[in-house]
Design a protein around this motif. Structure first.
Motif, PDB file in Angstrom:
ATOM      1  N   LEU A   1       0.719  -1.186   0.112  1.00  0.00           N
ATOM      2  CA  LEU A   1      -0.146  -0.056   0.080  1.00  0.00           C
ATOM      3  C   LEU A   1       0.756   1.196   0.123  1.00  0.00           C
ATOM      4  N   ASP A   2       0.434   2.454  -0.445  1.00  0.00           N
ATOM      5  CA  ASP A   2       1.014   3.621  -0.467  1.00  0.00           C
ATOM      6  C   ASP A   2       0.859   4.270   0.870  1.00  0.00           C
ATOM      7  N   MET A   3       1.926   4.057   1.936  1.00  0.00           N
ATOM      8  CA  MET A   3       1.700   4.502   3.091  1.00  0.00           C
ATOM      9  C   MET A   3       2.053   5.850   3.492  1.00  0.00           C
ATOM     10  N   THR A   4       2.301   6.826   2.402  1.00  0.00           N
ATOM     11  CA  THR A   4       2.594   8.072   2.767  1.00  0.00           C
ATOM     12  C   THR A   4       1.799   8.919   3.390  1.00  0.00           C
ATOM     13  N   PRO A   5       0.239   8.669   3.148  1.00  0.00           N
ATOM     14  CA  PRO A   5      -0.689   9.365   3.841  1.00  0.00           C
ATOM     15  C   PRO A   5      -0.557   9.302   5.396  1.00  0.00           C
ATOM     16  N   LEU A   6       0.340   8.175   6.093  1.00  0.00           N
ATOM     17  CA  LEU A   6       0.447   8.090   7.590  1.00  0.00           C
ATOM     18  C   LEU A   6       1.169   9.299   8.206  1.00  0.00           C
ATOM     19  N   ASP A   7       2.210   9.872   7.119  1.00  0.00           N
ATOM     20  CA  ASP A   7       2.810  11.124   7.927  1.00  0.00           C
ATOM     21  C   ASP A   7       1.779  12.038   8.272  1.00  0.00           C
ATOM     22  N   THR A   8       0.471  12.246   7.816  1.00  0.00           N
ATOM     23  CA  THR A   8      -0.362  13.110   8.376  1.00  0.00           C
ATOM     24  C   THR A   8      -1.406  12.635   9.122  1.00  0.00           C
ATOM     25  N   TYR A   9      -1.228  11.463   9.650  1.00  0.00           N
ATOM     26  CA  TYR A   9      -2.224  10.685  10.295  1.00  0.00           C
ATOM     27  C   TYR A   9      -2.944  11.455  11.234  1.00  0.00           C
ATOM     28  N   LEU A  10      -1.955  12.075  12.399  1.00  0.00           N
ATOM     29  CA  LEU A  10      -2.875  12.911  13.478  1.00  0.00           C
ATOM     30  C   LEU A  10      -3.647  13.970  12.977  1.00  0.00           C
ATOM     31  N   ASP A  11      -3.101  14.658  11.795  1.00  0.00           N
ATOM     32  CA  ASP A  11      -3.776  15.766  11.385  1.00  0.00           C
ATOM     33  C   ASP A  11      -5.288  15.609  10.438  1.00  0.00           C
ATOM     34  N   ARG A  12      -5.428  14.480  10.419  1.00  0.00           N
ATOM     35  CA  ARG A  12      -6.702  14.053   9.553  1.00  0.00           C
ATOM     36  C   ARG A  12      -7.460  12.792  10.287  1.00  0.00           C
ATOM     37  N   LEU A  13      -7.418  12.829  11.639  1.00  0.00           N
ATOM     38  CA  LEU A  13      -8.303  11.658  12.240  1.00  0.00           C
ATOM     39  C   LEU A  13      -9.998  11.819  12.057  1.00  0.00           C
ATOM     40  N   PRO A  14     -10.446  10.897  11.477  1.00  0.00           N
ATOM     41  CA  PRO A  14     -11.841  10.836  11.357  1.00  0.00           C
ATOM     42  C   PRO A  14     -12.795  10.998  12.327  1.00  0.00           C
ATOM     43  N   THR A  15     -12.352  11.506  13.285  1.00  0.00           N
ATOM     44  CA  THR A  15     -13.367  11.357  14.633  1.00  0.00           C
ATOM     45  C   THR A  15     -13.991  12.608  14.556  1.00  0.00           C
ATOM     46  N   PRO A  16     -15.192  12.810  15.485  1.00  0.00           N
ATOM     47  CA  PRO A  16     -16.196  13.985  15.123  1.00  0.00           C
ATOM     48  C   PRO A  16     -15.254  15.334  15.513  1.00  0.00           C
ATOM     49  N   SER A  17     -14.542  15.139  16.427  1.00  0.00           N
ATOM     50  CA  SER A  17     -13.503  16.502  16.655  1.00  0.00           C
ATOM     51  C   SER A  17     -12.290  16.498  16.097  1.00  0.00           C
ATOM     52  N   GLY A  18     -11.880  15.316  14.934  1.00  0.00           N
ATOM     53  CA  GLY A  18     -10.483  15.515  14.530  1.00  0.00           C
ATOM     54  C   GLY A  18      -9.378  15.460  15.120  1.00  0.00           C
ATOM     55  N   ARG A  19      -9.763  14.990  16.485  1.00  0.00           N
ATOM     56  CA  ARG A  19      -8.703  14.877  17.425  1.00  0.00           C
ATOM     57  C   ARG A  19      -8.902  13.433  17.971  1.00  0.00           C
ATOM     58  N   ILE A  20      -7.784  12.845  18.739  1.00  0.00           N
ATOM     59  CA  ILE A  20      -7.881  11.563  19.443  1.00  0.00           C
ATOM     60  C   ILE A  20      -8.885  11.737  20.655  1.00  0.00           C
ATOM     61  N   GLU A  21      -9.859  11.127  20.684  1.00  0.00           N
ATOM     62  CA  GLU A  21     -11.244  11.193  21.671  1.00  0.00           C
ATOM     63  C   GLU A  21     -11.069  10.734  22.710  1.00  0.00           C
ATOM     64  N   LEU A  22     -10.319  11.285  23.804  1.00  0.00           N
ATOM     65  CA  LEU A  22     -10.355  10.710  25.335  1.00  0.00           C
ATOM     66  C   LEU A  22     -11.801  10.772  25.810  1.00  0.00           C
ATOM     67  N   TYR A  23     -12.243  11.797  25.217  1.00  0.00           N
ATOM     68  CA  TYR A  23     -13.542  11.855  25.747  1.00  0.00           C
ATOM     69  C   TYR A  23     -14.660  11.989  24.606  1.00  0.00           C
ATOM     70  N   SER A  24     -15.614  11.221  24.494  1.00  0.00           N
ATOM     71  CA  SER A  24     -16.661  10.837  23.253  1.00  0.00           C
ATOM     72  C   SER A  24     -18.050  11.136  23.574  1.00  0.00           C
ATOM     73  N   ALA A  25     -18.277  12.607  22.811  1.00  0.00           N
ATOM     74  CA  ALA A  25     -19.620  13.021  22.985  1.00  0.00           C
ATOM     75  C   ALA A  25     -20.620  11.929  22.468  1.00  0.00           C
ATOM     76  N   GLN A  26     -20.105  11.365  21.409  1.00  0.00           N
ATOM     77  CA  GLN A  26     -21.162  10.149  20.743  1.00  0.00           C
ATOM     78  C   GLN A  26     -21.357   9.035  21.729  1.00  0.00           C
ATOM     79  N   LEU A  27     -20.255   8.476  22.494  1.00  0.00           N
ATOM     80  CA  LEU A  27     -20.751   7.554  23.271  1.00  0.00           C
ATOM     81  C   LEU A  27     -21.565   7.953  24.328  1.00  0.00           C
TER      82      LEU A  27
END
Length: 691
Positions: free
Chosen positions: A519-545
């Motif tokens: 696979l082309d793994m170059t998008p992994l370099d910007t992994y943290l900048d484009r997380l597909p969570t509602p907030s776009g961040r690592i969700e330690l708190y989840s409003a959805q849950l």
């Protein structure tokens, strides 16, 4: 290339392991006089590098097994007895199509249900022409949640995407936690990478309910009570916040909810966590120090954790740990539950949901197949089973068996063998092995897509899923071009998926040339900048849950059927927790009918702690009955201290034996997990007595 491999009598040919295993190994098939005589690993595969497990090394025994079904069969005796007569393919197809037309007219198309899973991991075998057929038919949908749905949902609630640390990078870690996974048996190449890291100075810690082969291999094995892993994870967070081990800058920049989490974990003191998990306070402190102070730490999240009532929240709690120390910024740091998101393909082009005349058709959860077959309103009148053996693998199997025994249930099974399930079929159709098919394989661990082309002709009159469901589609009168596409055309459509940038450059032509393409793994370099969570961040708190009525922060929720702390077992009707993980020589129920593998495993066994055996007057080696309200399981006792008292373990899913009950899942519940409607196999309580 395809025809050359089939018709060349002698030589060595590339192949792919088809099993439901993360390694998805590259293979070499050695042919003599047109027959596969040896299976070895392909040393040119960048990850598996020629090493394969004993199961696959003996795959030819399964391909040429004397009991393999080679012709269509029709039942002539009572369901379950296995009495069948040979019929032609024309007869079989016409009978199925005729019965389906009658059922649709009388009961509606949703009276028909496909039941399948990943006995063969080929994309076309389980996500191709079969899906097109049942979509066009308008059949009920099957929710395939028996394996990984709870854990995947738990992971995605934190990271938003089914992808984590790539395997090759984990060699750089200086602390590796293998949490709830027996990787020696189920992910051997991750173990090889971890061993390389260990030789470079890394510490390998295994956290599990049972000291299996991986626990014995580790530098440090930490046993805990089943279903209490989330308490340990949040307890580690307590210590890491308390002692200043967290990366505050990372938390501010890349996460949401870290302030609330800091307050929330204060109640998870080492003393409290120890009372729940059975781990000593000293070991909890030591583990937090080891993990929290590591420069680069990696957590391998195993499969067993999610098979609890609290499975989704458990994986969520563990998945949140790497964010506390900023491990996602370290190459080789972080965690992985499944990396299948990296190779996601165009499922709509493969499965063609647009063909469905009833887009709102009901969905049946495969974990509840026993309950579903007992429904009197909108009853299921026909099952089509393929790539699965529900009479062995489904929970609460006695109830499942009762459903399959219904005389008014028209059942078709497509398989290589007369499985426990096939014995209850009305029509049994012979299936090809993966070495007789064209198919596409993608790992849910490493980053290589692989092509399998036929190496031997189809044995007997066996047919692959693509051919079978194309035939059925035509017999039903379906005129759409979708039922005439070749395997190659379907593969090309699946790979043409611009929505997934990781698939860039992976084409059928490249696969034909190289057999495996990264696979082309170059998008992994910007992994943290484009997380597909509602907030776009690592969700330690989840409003959805929180909106779903679940804890928004990593939290330990006790099992519905289990024990923790002072409430542990004693005095209850069923005081023992029963765990039924895979054994080393089977893969779920696959290989359980192969004599070579049976001899290696010998017979089913129940591992029971010396204290529990003594309390019940049980001796090592004697036959015992394991029982609860759902059923019984006859097995030989093996007295051992490889788990904490109060936990019993039986590895492997054995087929029914002569005169003995060998189905571990006769005991397991069909309750659904907190997230993903997954299976809760390991949230089972039992009692044990001498036979």
């Amino acid at each position: 290339m395809t025809q050359a491999m089939i018709h060349q009598e002698n030589g060595v040919f590339p192949a792919v392991c088809p099993l439901d295993c993360p390694d998805t190994c590259g293979l070499l098939l050695h042919k003599e006089n047109g027959k596969i005589v040896k299976v070895t690993g392909n040393p040119e595969h960048p990850i598996t590098q020629g090493a394969i497990c004993n199961k696959v090394r003996n795959m030819a025994h399964r391909v040429y097994h004397p009991e393999r079904v080679l012709y269509p069969l029709r039942r002539v005796g009572p369901k379950g007895e296995g009495a069948f007569e040979r019929i032609s393919w024309d007869e079989a197809i016409q009978e199925i199509a005729g019965r389906y037309k009658d059922l649709i007219e009388e009961y509606g198309s949703e009276s028909i249900l496909p039941y399948s899973f990943y006995g063969n991991m080929g994309i076309l075998s389980v996500n191709g022409m079969d899906r097109r057929f049942f979509n066009r038919l308008g059949a009920s949908r099957l929710k395939q949640s028996i394996c990984n749905s709870a854990g995947n949902e738990g992971w995605k609630s934190v990271m938003g995407f089914n992808g984590g640390t790539v395997p090759e990078d984990t060699v750089r870690a200086d602390v590796i936690l293998v949490w709830g996974g027996n990787i020696v048996s189920t992910n051997m190449h991750q173990m090889v990478i971890a061993e390389k890291a260990r030789k470079a100075g890394a510490k390998v810690v295994v956290i599990d309910v049972h000291k299996n082969q991986t626990g014995q291999w580790a530098d440090w094995f930490i046993p805990l009570y089943p279903g209490t892993d989330a308490a340990l994870a949040v307890g580690l967070m307590h210590i890491m916040f308390r002692d200043g081990m967290v990366n505050e800058e990372f938390l501010r920049k890349y996460t949401i909810g870290h302030e609330a989490l800091r307050e929330h974990v204060k109640e998870y003191t080492p003393e409290y966590v120890s009372s729940i998990t059975g781990i000593s306070i000293e070991d909890i402190e030591k583990l937090a120090e080891l993990y929290g102070r590591a420069d680069t730490s990696y957590i391998h999240i195993g499969n067993g954790l999610q098979h609890h009532d609290n499975g989704g929240l458990t994986v969520r709690s563990i998945a949140a740990l790497p964010a506390l120390t900023g491990q996602w910024l370290k190459r080789g740091g972080g965690a992985a539950k499944s990396n299948g998101g990296y190779n996601s393909m165009d499922s709509d082009a493969l499965e063609r949901p647009d063909l469905r005349p009833n887009p709102e058709a009901r969905t049946i959860n495969m974990n509840r197949i026993g309950e579903a077959l007992a429904m009197t309103e909108q009853p299921i009148k026909s099952l089509f089973v393929y790539c699965s053996n529900p009479l062995v693998v489904a929970p609460d199997t006695e109830r499942v068996r009762e459903g399959f025994a219904r005389e008014d249930l028209f059942t078709v099974v497509h398989d290589l063998f007369m499985t426990d399930t096939a014995k209850y079929a009305d029509i049994v159709l012979p299936a090809t092995s993966s070495f007789e098919n064209t198919d596409l394989y993608a790992s849910y661990w490493h980053q290589y897509v692989q092509l399998q082309e036929p190496v031997i002709p189809a044995l007997g009159e066996s047919k692959g899923n693509a051919e079978l469901f194309s035939m059925l589609g035509r017999a039903m009168g379906f005129q759409e071009p979708a039922f005439h596409e070749t395997e190659e055309e379907m593969i090309a459509r699946a790979l043409d998926f611009p929505d997934n940038p990781y698939l860039n450059g992976v084409t059928l032509d490249k696969l034909r040339e190289h057999r495996h393409v990264k696979l082309d793994m170059t998008p992994l370099d910007t992994y943290l900048d484009r997380l597909p969570t509602p907030s776009g961040r690592i969700e330690l708190y989840s409003a959805q849950l929180e909106e779903a009525g679940l804890p928004p922060l990593p939290t330990y929720v006790p099992l519905k059927e289990g024990y923790d702390g002072v409430r542990r077992g004693r005095g209850r009707q069923y005081p023992l927790m029963f765990i039924s993980p895979p054994n080393h020589n089977f893969l779920n129920s696959t290989f359980a009918n192969v004599e070579k593998h049976q001899k290696l495993e010998k017979e089913p066994a129940l591992q029971i702690h010396p204290a529990d055996a003594e309390e019940r007057g049980l001796q090592d080696g004697e036959m015992v009955i394991v029982y609860n309200d759902r059923g019984t399981y006859e097995v030989r006792a093996k007295v051992t201290d490889k788990m904490l008292p109060g936990t019993v373990v039986s590895q492997g899913l054995w087929w029914e034996g002569e005169g003995r009950k060998q189905r571990a899942n006769a005991l397991t519940p069909d309750r659904l997990s907190d997230l993903g409607e997954g299976a809760t196999f390991f949230s089972t309580v039992v009692e044990v007595r001498a036979k």
